[in-house]
Design an enzyme around this catalytic site. Sequence first.
Site, PDB file in Angstrom:
ATOM      1  N   GLU A 401       6.566  -4.059  14.805  1.00 52.58           N
ATOM      2  CA  GLU A 401       6.015  -2.837  15.386  1.00 52.58           C
ATOM      3  C   GLU A 401       4.987  -3.087  16.482  1.00 52.58           C
ATOM      4  O   GLU A 401       3.848  -2.629  16.388  1.00 52.58           O
ATOM      5  CB  GLU A 401       5.434  -1.951  14.289  1.00 52.58           C
ATOM      6  CG  GLU A 401       6.471  -1.575  13.248  1.00 52.58           C
ATOM      7  CD  GLU A 401       6.100  -0.345  12.432  1.00 52.58           C
ATOM      8  OE1 GLU A 401       4.920   0.046  12.441  1.00 52.58           O
ATOM      9  OE2 GLU A 401       6.996   0.216  11.781  1.00 52.58           O
ATOM     10  N   TYR A 456      11.053   6.309   9.798  1.00 56.40           N
ATOM     11  CA  TYR A 456      10.751   7.063   8.576  1.00 56.40           C
ATOM     12  C   TYR A 456      11.075   8.537   8.760  1.00 56.40           C
ATOM     13  O   TYR A 456      10.191   9.385   8.736  1.00 56.40           O
ATOM     14  CB  TYR A 456       9.280   6.854   8.204  1.00 56.40           C
ATOM     15  CG  TYR A 456       9.008   5.459   7.696  1.00 56.40           C
ATOM     16  CD1 TYR A 456       9.104   5.165   6.346  1.00 56.40           C
ATOM     17  CD2 TYR A 456       8.683   4.426   8.571  1.00 56.40           C
ATOM     18  CE1 TYR A 456       8.869   3.883   5.874  1.00 56.40           C
ATOM     19  CE2 TYR A 456       8.458   3.140   8.112  1.00 56.40           C
ATOM     20  CZ  TYR A 456       8.554   2.877   6.763  1.00 56.40           C
ATOM     21  OH  TYR A 456       8.331   1.610   6.285  1.00 56.40           O
TER      22      TYR A 456
HETATM   23  C1  GCB Z   1       5.627   0.586   8.883  1.00 59.53           C
HETATM   24  C2  GCB Z   1       5.026  -0.762   8.807  1.00 59.53           C
HETATM   25  C3  GCB Z   1       4.603  -1.129   7.406  1.00 59.53           C
HETATM   26  C4  GCB Z   1       3.943   0.066   6.733  1.00 59.53           C
HETATM   27  C5  GCB Z   1       4.941   1.201   6.671  1.00 59.53           C
HETATM   28  C6  GCB Z   1       4.343   2.467   6.045  1.00 59.53           C
HETATM   29  O1  GCB Z   1       6.344   0.924   9.762  1.00 59.53           O
HETATM   30  O2  GCB Z   1       5.842  -1.771   9.348  1.00 59.53           O
HETATM   31  O3  GCB Z   1       3.720  -2.202   7.474  1.00 59.53           O
HETATM   32  O4  GCB Z   1       3.448  -0.243   5.476  1.00 59.53           O
HETATM   33  O5  GCB Z   1       5.360   1.520   7.958  1.00 59.53           O
HETATM   34  O6  GCB Z   1       4.398   2.624   4.837  1.00 59.53           O
HETATM   35  O7  GCB Z   1       3.814   3.276   6.796  1.00 59.53           O
END
Ligand code: GCB
Length: 581
Positions: A401, A456
């Site tokens: 990221e 997400y």
């Molecule tokens: C991400 C990251 C990770 C986080 C995750 C989250 O994209 O790569 O390190 O823990 O999201 O849970 O927000």
Amino acid sequence: MLFPQQNTVRRLNKLDGIWSFRTDPDTTGESLGWTKGIPAARSIAVPGSWNEQIPDLANYFGLAWFECVVYPDAGWADMPLRLRIGAVNNNARVWVNGTFAGDHRGPYLPMDIDLTGLVKFGQANRLVVCVDASLDPWMFPPASWVENDGRVGFMNSHPGVAFDFFPYGGIHRSVYLYSTGAPRIERISVITTSLQATHADLAVTIDMAGDFQGAVECRVEDHSLRLTSAGGRVLTGTLRIPTPRVWDIGQGELYTLAVRAEAADGGVDCYRQSFGIRTVEVKGDHFLLNGKPVFFKGFGKHEDFHIVGKGLLEPLVVRDFEMLKWIGANSFRTSHYPYAEEWLDYADRAGIMVIDETPFVGLSDRLYTDELLAQAQSIITELIQRDKNHPSVVMWSLANEPNCARGSAAVTTFFKGMATCARALDASRPITYVAHLEPEDNDGFNYYDVVCVNKYYGWYIGPGQLHETLPELEKCMRRFRDAFGKPVMLAEFGADAVDGVHRMTPELFSEEYQSEVIEHQYKLMRTLPWCIGTHVWAFADFKTAQSITRVANNRKGVFTRERNPKMAAHTLRRLWNQPSL
Ligand code: GCB
């Protein structure tokens, strides 16, 4: 750098245990002479994080001193001696009997220094390690933000780290005092260059620690290769193994390369290097293992557990691999830093594929300079030299990221520079990095083999709206595919679930919602022919900095931090045990 081992030539003392310990918030320890021994010390376990072991240090991120007594046997006299600390978060400086012996900058990779001449044999020696766990914005990973980063803390967290895991301090991996032969074998590399049913060819490279005149005998079972050198440090050759047993998923077939270097003056060193015979390649839409397409099923993980924090805990390694097997996973990513070698050794034996990641998480525009690229390249070098003989490691992930200004030349130079470095050190594995922004922000992928994307939907994007956002997720994946024409992997997806929270109608933080997000998004990815895998975020709940978006830890684990299954774990087990899925 080779992992310490005991053999006919080499000796070792593992120094793990309870050490003396003292914090140094005013950084006066050195001027007060603590390099010779720590006064009024308390006790701490090594390996382990101080933030978990000592409650009043839960939020201490500064300097701390560690001390133990080392007693090498008189039988070791005349042998070259070295000290190896698997990892310290973040920086370490070492003294032996008050004399400075060496240092290492950066977490998650070993420090390996020469102690020859500093240690007295057959007597007690004082070993002192000063650990600096300050939150340094110029560290890899950058542990805190500076003003021009454009964000304050990860989700406005306390402490304000640039990543989503807890910045634990301590000596986190095992400490060894060990001896080697002279001349010393410094590095060994065994790479499968050709694999057929009838035979495999192995490219063998032996790096000696200094100029070497003599012969190196390399043996795998009944097959041997003799390399000779009239001067220089590097010896290379090819070894052919007939009807090889191939390393594959669930089939951790391993071989041992027994190396014996004998110098013209009679000096000898030996090492037994484990390796596997297999090939990996990205071709068209596929990721090929031994010539066959594989679909990555697994997780992003963390090194994290109660009481030990980021300290290596071997029973946890065993438990996690048991859980990976139970659930039907075939792979994981060492998000977001190199893990202890014990994880990779186990993956080798279990036949689990690993995407091995650098500690470059939380990168932002201020870091894309020539000076920091040189530092990043030296960390990539340490990582690849440490891990390149593990058959389980099938791909390098060079960053997670990265925040980057759209179309910036500095970003391109940095990502190209990292790729060039990794390829020069290891042409046998594909490389990737893991993106969270859009394709237009990820020009770097032009220089990498696989496009890894974290998204997400249903959580950060369209929270609570899993079904409404499924088409958006598909469009997003297609955008990456169209932009780069390379295989794409969904390297993180998921939702937080607080274990024990249930809802008839799935909603945020319930086990039902997490389970549905994972099931529907996973099935969608299975319909995209160029999608080479998915890794659920995350394997288990883990500790992170406090913030109002974190319900006492990151709860996206499909297992709890104690390794009990949530509903999503049962769902994945069902999905991953159907051959078509
Ligand atoms: C991400 C990251 C990770 C986080 C995750 C989250 O994209 O790569 O390190 O823990 O999201 O849970 O927000």
